[in-house]
Enzyme design. Structure first.
Site, PDB file in Angstrom:
ATOM      1  N   HIS A 101       0.825  -1.203   0.000  1.00  0.00           N
ATOM      2  CA  HIS A 101       0.000   0.000   0.000  1.00  0.00           C
ATOM      3  C   HIS A 101       0.862   1.257   0.000  1.00  0.00           C
ATOM      4  O   HIS A 101       2.065   1.204   0.231  1.00  0.00           O
ATOM      5  CB  HIS A 101      -0.922   0.015   1.222  1.00  0.00           C
ATOM      6  CG  HIS A 101      -1.918  -1.087   1.242  1.00  0.00           C
ATOM      7  ND1 HIS A 101      -2.768  -1.302   2.307  1.00  0.00           N
ATOM      8  CD2 HIS A 101      -2.211  -2.051   0.342  1.00  0.00           C
ATOM      9  CE1 HIS A 101      -3.537  -2.347   2.051  1.00  0.00           C
ATOM     10  NE2 HIS A 101      -3.210  -2.821   0.871  1.00  0.00           N
ATOM     11  N   HIS A 166     -10.597 -13.415   5.939  1.00  0.00           N
ATOM     12  CA  HIS A 166      -9.839 -13.042   4.740  1.00  0.00           C
ATOM     13  C   HIS A 166     -10.196 -14.042   3.654  1.00  0.00           C
ATOM     14  O   HIS A 166     -10.211 -15.245   3.898  1.00  0.00           O
ATOM     15  CB  HIS A 166      -8.337 -13.065   5.000  1.00  0.00           C
ATOM     16  CG  HIS A 166      -7.528 -12.489   3.874  1.00  0.00           C
ATOM     17  ND1 HIS A 166      -7.240 -13.209   2.729  1.00  0.00           N
ATOM     18  CD2 HIS A 166      -6.966 -11.267   3.704  1.00  0.00           C
ATOM     19  CE1 HIS A 166      -6.525 -12.455   1.903  1.00  0.00           C
ATOM     20  NE2 HIS A 166      -6.346 -11.270   2.472  1.00  0.00           N
TER      21      HIS A 166
END
Length: 419
Positions: A101, A166
């Site tokens: 990110h 997840h």
């Protein structure tokens, strides 16, 4: 009933005989405060903290702004414990587990650290900086584990984060703080690539799925990487749908995480007797539906409750579009075998999400209510609609006689599980 969409909501008007159920968590909120929950969890690993010594350098890994963890509450309490052990603020660093990110702004650092901001040093991990990466070894499936130098050179490494589902690592939290959190770009990509079966054309490993840890190849690669990093302990939170800390787990990096996953599975998995002809799923509104990559999680979970060939209505505003500039490019591939080959040749994490999207778009009839253009939605294999009522009118002609519907008001947080 109203279903959230961006900052607004749609009323759901359905005859009662069509409703098979509403998928919501069976969860009683604790009467104890978040600070009390955190303190009790830290008490559980006080014996480990008692082994820390003055003069030792401590690195605390925590998540970036995209994953709220309650860090502004628990980090000060954790640092207070370290201070009591004679470890001053100057010997403590907070390392932001960015994975691949972007870097964080000063304002975002302040939100993550809370009252600690300005007291302890905070650093963003950079997955592309070879000078600050150290190779620790290779996993059993050949991933070179290269992680942040500060974490390796610290005398004590503490991992913090949040536990949740997840869609291919089984659960978030725990070992994910190391890989992909503070790993090289190559290690991040390789760990996610493990979602595919080894042989070309063999597709996604069925064990690399939501809520599954046993024999999950992605999870096991992350476990091996975390073991190489040798964390002193972890601290992980569990959050309610409104982002309140409702539980916390601290202790050994593997066993404490597994205990937290069991708690999460118990309270956020929803048993259904049979799959429905239609599932109507809201991501839960903004920011959970800020872009399609975020909304995909709700699409994935809703698919677990839907019959093959069934209809899914996905409410996802996507005010920021797809969430990644290369995501939509992957839909030039219309056949799954062609898509898989392209993904193996040039793996991208967002490409994996696009591949998973197309799999579901071809397995089910998906109507997407969003701000995306008709062309974009149709290119992804779905049908566009501008409102829930319009989507329901479209769905009616696709459903069998006597159809039933399951409704998911918070699709990104609840996992339907067939009995």
């Amino acid at each position: 009933m109203y279903l959230k969409y961006g900052s607004a909501s749609f009323p759901l008007n359905l005859p009662s005989h069509r409703l098979a159920g509403v998928i919501e968590p069976a969860l009683d909120l604790p009467s104890t405060s978040p600070r009390e929950i955190i303190s009790r969890a830290l008490d559980e690993c006080q014996a480990i903290i008692a082994g820390f010594n003055p003069g030792e350098k401590v690195v605390i890994v925590t998540s970036d702004i995209t994953r709220y963890t309650g860090s502004e509450i628990y980090l000060p309490l954790l640092v207070e414990r370290l201070n009591r052990q004679g470890i001053p603020d100057k010997d403590i660093q907070v390392l932001i587990a960015l994975g691949i990110h972007r870097s964080q702004t000063s304002h975002e650092h302040e939100k993550i650290l809370g009252p600690l901001y300005g007291r302890v040093k905070v650093i963003d991990h950079d997955c592309d900086d070879p000078r600050n990466l150290v190779v620790l070894g290779k996993t059993g499936n050949g991933i070179e584990v290269s992680i942040n130098r500060r974490a390796v050179e610290a005398d004590r490494l503490i991992l913090t984060g949040v536990i949740g589902f997840h869609y291919f690592a089984g659960f978030g939290g725990g070992r994910k703080s190391v890989m992909p959190g503070i790993a090289s770009r190559q290690a991040c990509m390789a760990s996610h690539f493990a979602v595919l079966n080894p042989l070309p054309g063999s597709g996604k490993n069925p064990l690399a799925t939501t809520g599954t840890l046993e024999n999950n190849p992605v999870h096991h690669a992350m476990l091996e990487a975390c073991a190489m990093a040798k964390p002193a302990f972890i601290f992980n939170t569990v959050l309610s749908l409104d982002k309140r800390i409702i539980a916390a787990y601290a202790g050994h990096w593997q066993t404490a995480h597994e205990a937290g996953c069991r708690f999460y599975q118990k309270h956020f998995a929803y048993p259904v007797d049979s799959k429905a002809d239609m599932v109507i799923v809201s991501c839960g509104g903004f920011p959970k539906d800020i872009n399609f990559i975020q909304a995909h999680k709700s699409m994935e979970y809703a698919s677990q409750a839907l019959c093959d060939g069934g209809v899914m209505i996905l409410l996802a505003e996507c005010r920021d579009g797809f969430g990644n500039e290369t995501f939509f490019n992957w839909f030039q591939h219309k056949r799954l075998d062609e898509f898989e080959a392209a993904l193996r040749a040039c793996y991208e994490i967002n490409g994996q999400t696009a591949y998973s999207t197309l799999q579901k778009a071809q397995r089910f009839k998906v109507i997407l209510v969003s701000r995306l253009s008709s062309h974009q939605v149709e290119s992804m294999g779905m049908m566009p609609a501008t409102s829930l009522d319009e989507a329901l009118n479209m769905a009616e002609g696709m459903l069998p006689e006597g159809w039933k519907v399951l409704v998911m008001p918070e699709g990104g947080s609840i996992l339907p599980v067939c009995r």
